[in-house]
Enzyme design. Sequence first.
Site, PDB file in Angstrom:
ATOM      1  N   TYR A  11      16.637  31.097  -2.769  1.00  0.00           N
ATOM      2  CA  TYR A  11      17.921  30.729  -2.060  1.00  0.00           C
ATOM      3  C   TYR A  11      18.631  29.737  -3.195  1.00  0.00           C
ATOM      4  O   TYR A  11      19.483  30.496  -3.598  1.00  0.00           O
ATOM      5  CB  TYR A  11      17.819  29.844  -0.801  1.00  0.00           C
ATOM      6  CG  TYR A  11      19.046  29.428  -0.259  1.00  0.00           C
ATOM      7  CD1 TYR A  11      19.751  30.141   0.004  1.00  0.00           C
ATOM      8  CD2 TYR A  11      19.391  27.912   0.519  1.00  0.00           C
ATOM      9  CE1 TYR A  11      21.145  29.099   0.644  1.00  0.00           C
ATOM     10  CE2 TYR A  11      19.973  27.122   0.944  1.00  0.00           C
ATOM     11  CZ  TYR A  11      20.884  28.144   1.101  1.00  0.00           C
ATOM     12  OH  TYR A  11      21.835  27.072   1.384  1.00  0.00           O
ATOM     13  N   ASP A  31       9.936  34.915 -10.808  1.00  0.00           N
ATOM     14  CA  ASP A  31       9.819  34.976  -9.419  1.00  0.00           C
ATOM     15  C   ASP A  31       8.500  35.432  -9.734  1.00  0.00           C
ATOM     16  O   ASP A  31       8.579  36.967  -9.665  1.00  0.00           O
ATOM     17  CB  ASP A  31      11.096  34.644  -8.942  1.00  0.00           C
ATOM     18  CG  ASP A  31      10.646  34.610  -7.067  1.00  0.00           C
ATOM     19  OD1 ASP A  31      10.115  34.857  -6.190  1.00  0.00           O
ATOM     20  OD2 ASP A  31      12.097  33.938  -7.492  1.00  0.00           O
ATOM     21  N   SER A  77       7.590  24.541  -0.488  1.00  0.00           N
ATOM     22  CA  SER A  77       9.114  23.110  -0.372  1.00  0.00           C
ATOM     23  C   SER A  77       9.370  23.066   0.582  1.00  0.00           C
ATOM     24  O   SER A  77      10.255  22.468   1.726  1.00  0.00           O
ATOM     25  CB  SER A  77       9.631  24.167  -0.702  1.00  0.00           C
ATOM     26  OG  SER A  77      10.957  25.323  -0.149  1.00  0.00           O
ATOM     27  N   TYR A 141       4.591  17.674   0.176  1.00  0.00           N
ATOM     28  CA  TYR A 141       5.863  17.940  -0.415  1.00  0.00           C
ATOM     29  C   TYR A 141       7.229  16.953  -1.231  1.00  0.00           C
ATOM     30  O   TYR A 141       6.680  17.388  -2.879  1.00  0.00           O
ATOM     31  CB  TYR A 141       7.078  18.396   0.686  1.00  0.00           C
ATOM     32  CG  TYR A 141       7.777  19.181  -0.126  1.00  0.00           C
ATOM     33  CD1 TYR A 141       7.664  20.206  -1.531  1.00  0.00           C
ATOM     34  CD2 TYR A 141       9.118  17.907   0.016  1.00  0.00           C
ATOM     35  CE1 TYR A 141       9.457  20.375  -1.818  1.00  0.00           C
ATOM     36  CE2 TYR A 141      10.432  18.788  -0.483  1.00  0.00           C
ATOM     37  CZ  TYR A 141      10.330  19.946  -1.241  1.00  0.00           C
ATOM     38  OH  TYR A 141      11.278  20.040  -1.536  1.00  0.00           O
ATOM     39  N   LYS A 145       6.155  16.842  -5.720  1.00  0.00           N
ATOM     40  CA  LYS A 145       7.730  16.699  -6.688  1.00  0.00           C
ATOM     41  C   LYS A 145       8.114  14.904  -7.076  1.00  0.00           C
ATOM     42  O   LYS A 145       8.207  15.360  -8.360  1.00  0.00           O
ATOM     43  CB  LYS A 145       8.665  16.511  -6.034  1.00  0.00           C
ATOM     44  CG  LYS A 145       8.655  18.279  -5.033  1.00  0.00           C
ATOM     45  CD  LYS A 145       9.475  18.914  -5.764  1.00  0.00           C
ATOM     46  CE  LYS A 145      10.096  20.484  -5.290  1.00  0.00           C
ATOM     47  NZ  LYS A 145      10.515  21.184  -6.343  1.00  0.00           N
ATOM     48  N   ASN A 170      19.755  18.310   1.913  1.00  0.00           N
ATOM     49  CA  ASN A 170      20.054  19.332   2.276  1.00  0.00           C
ATOM     50  C   ASN A 170      20.668  20.442   1.874  1.00  0.00           C
ATOM     51  O   ASN A 170      21.590  20.394   2.444  1.00  0.00           O
ATOM     52  CB  ASN A 170      20.440  18.778   4.355  1.00  0.00           C
ATOM     53  CG  ASN A 170      19.724  17.902   4.860  1.00  0.00           C
ATOM     54  OD1 ASN A 170      19.174  17.093   4.529  1.00  0.00           O
ATOM     55  ND2 ASN A 170      18.815  18.306   6.012  1.00  0.00           N
TER      56      ASN A 170
HETATM   57  N1  UDP Z   1      17.527  19.548  13.536  1.00  0.00           N
HETATM   58  C1  UDP Z   1      17.507  19.887  15.864  1.00  0.00           C
HETATM   59  N2  UDP Z   1      16.764  21.166  15.585  1.00  0.00           N
HETATM   60  C2  UDP Z   1      16.403  21.875  14.590  1.00  0.00           C
HETATM   61  C3  UDP Z   1      16.635  21.479  13.695  1.00  0.00           C
HETATM   62  C4  UDP Z   1      16.697  20.673  12.699  1.00  0.00           C
HETATM   63  O1  UDP Z   1      17.712  18.622  15.721  1.00  0.00           O
HETATM   64  O2  UDP Z   1      16.172  23.556  14.699  1.00  0.00           O
HETATM   65  C5  UDP Z   1      17.700  18.086  13.009  1.00  0.00           C
HETATM   66  C6  UDP Z   1      16.594  17.475  12.226  1.00  0.00           C
HETATM   67  O3  UDP Z   1      15.858  16.522  14.031  1.00  0.00           O
HETATM   68  C7  UDP Z   1      16.838  16.892  11.360  1.00  0.00           C
HETATM   69  C8  UDP Z   1      18.353  17.452  11.199  1.00  0.00           C
HETATM   70  O4  UDP Z   1      18.954  18.207  11.726  1.00  0.00           O
HETATM   71  O5  UDP Z   1      17.526  15.408  11.647  1.00  0.00           O
HETATM   72  C9  UDP Z   1      18.255  18.207   9.168  1.00  0.00           C
HETATM   73  O6  UDP Z   1      16.772  18.767   9.618  1.00  0.00           O
HETATM   74  P1  UDP Z   1      17.065  19.809   8.866  1.00  0.00           P
HETATM   75  O7  UDP Z   1      15.592  20.780   8.667  1.00  0.00           O
HETATM   76  O8  UDP Z   1      17.555  20.900   8.287  1.00  0.00           O
HETATM   77  O9  UDP Z   1      16.333  19.217   7.070  1.00  0.00           O
HETATM   78  P2  UDP Z   1      15.567  18.005   6.671  1.00  0.00           P
HETATM   79  O10 UDP Z   1      16.502  16.762   7.029  1.00  0.00           O
HETATM   80  O11 UDP Z   1      14.581  18.113   7.587  1.00  0.00           O
HETATM   81  O12 UDP Z   1      15.602  18.319   5.665  1.00  0.00           O
END
Ligand code: UDP
Length: 332
Positions: A11, A31, A77, A141, A145, A170
């Site tokens: 991605y 890759d 990751s 993870y 890193k 994110n």
């Molecule tokens: N989250 C959620 N429902 C989902 C996936 C994520 O409420 O199905 C919330 C998660 O708890 C966090 C935010 O969305 O607070 C971002 O989560 P994500 O897994 O996208 O990224 P992270 O912050 O874990 O890297």
Amino acid sequence: MRVLVTGGAGYVGSVSVEALVAAGHDVLVLDDLSRGHRDALPGGVRLVEGSYGDPAIVGQLLANTPVDAVLHCAARSLVGESVSDPALYYRENVAGGVAFLEVLREAGVRRLVFSSTAAVYGTPASVPIREDAVLAPINPYGETKRTFEGALRWYAAAYGLRSVSLRYFNVAGASGRNGEVHAPETHLIPNVLAAAEGRAALTVFGIDYPTPDGTCIRDYLHVEDLARAHLLALEATSPGDRVGVGAGALAINLGNGGGFSVREVLAAAETVVGRPIPHAFGERRAGDPPVLVADAGRAGEILGWRAQHRDIVEIVASAWAWRQAHPDGYRA
Ligand code: UDP
């Protein structure tokens, strides 16, 4: 310049490949296609199928096609997977990564950009997070890193490897050509859009956080902004670059300049799709800090970079457009 991109069919890697090609660079992708997609590569970009951790493949590749610089995007990751199977993460991200650095050293490659992560900070004492914050990862993870970043620092001092590690949270959105397809999918925006499509149920994890609306706040970075940062960082590793990174190893945060709560992301997605998105409220997910937002000031000072796609509606809209155009993801 000729750039070797590891994980270039994934991605983040594939959108970075697009940016490098658009800037006129000669790109070669390494890759193993374990999670990448051949179809993600633009025509004319050569793919070598194999692992960066395999010295025979990398040595042969560099002997046949010398490169000026490397963009290292390939890695394991998934946070949850790293907790249940840390051996995999140490084997690939650390042992494989160092084996890769060894081959680069032997081949005389002295410029590298590392696609790192803000997971190296763990749960920060304060936000927005600056690069000089304590590194205290809370999962394998982030730890692996951080360990690789450490190797880059010592390789800089001893062998003159110039590197930039980009730390970000994110990644979201899509380019016209490439978007996010993970199996299993854990990230918020794809999960919200899958719920909008009626493909999956959406749960909001926790509404009792100490934030204005009770849900977690995250720093959503458009994948094209990330790709541009990768390009600028590669250019900054040039010995002749205006700012350059000297013979050092720099760490640079990337971020959107602010954060969005889960409820704000959901509302943005409802605006984009034009209808309510069914969801339920559930318990907090283990290991989620309330607020994660980067201070991206250094990226502005050193790379002249600033996120351009800062509006969450725009970010979600690009992800939605890609999904609409690719209902089955990548077929190959
Ligand atoms: N989250 C959620 N429902 C989902 C996936 C994520 O409420 O199905 C919330 C998660 O708890 C966090 C935010 O969305 O607070 C971002 O989560 P994500 O897994 O996208 O990224 P992270 O912050 O874990 O890297």
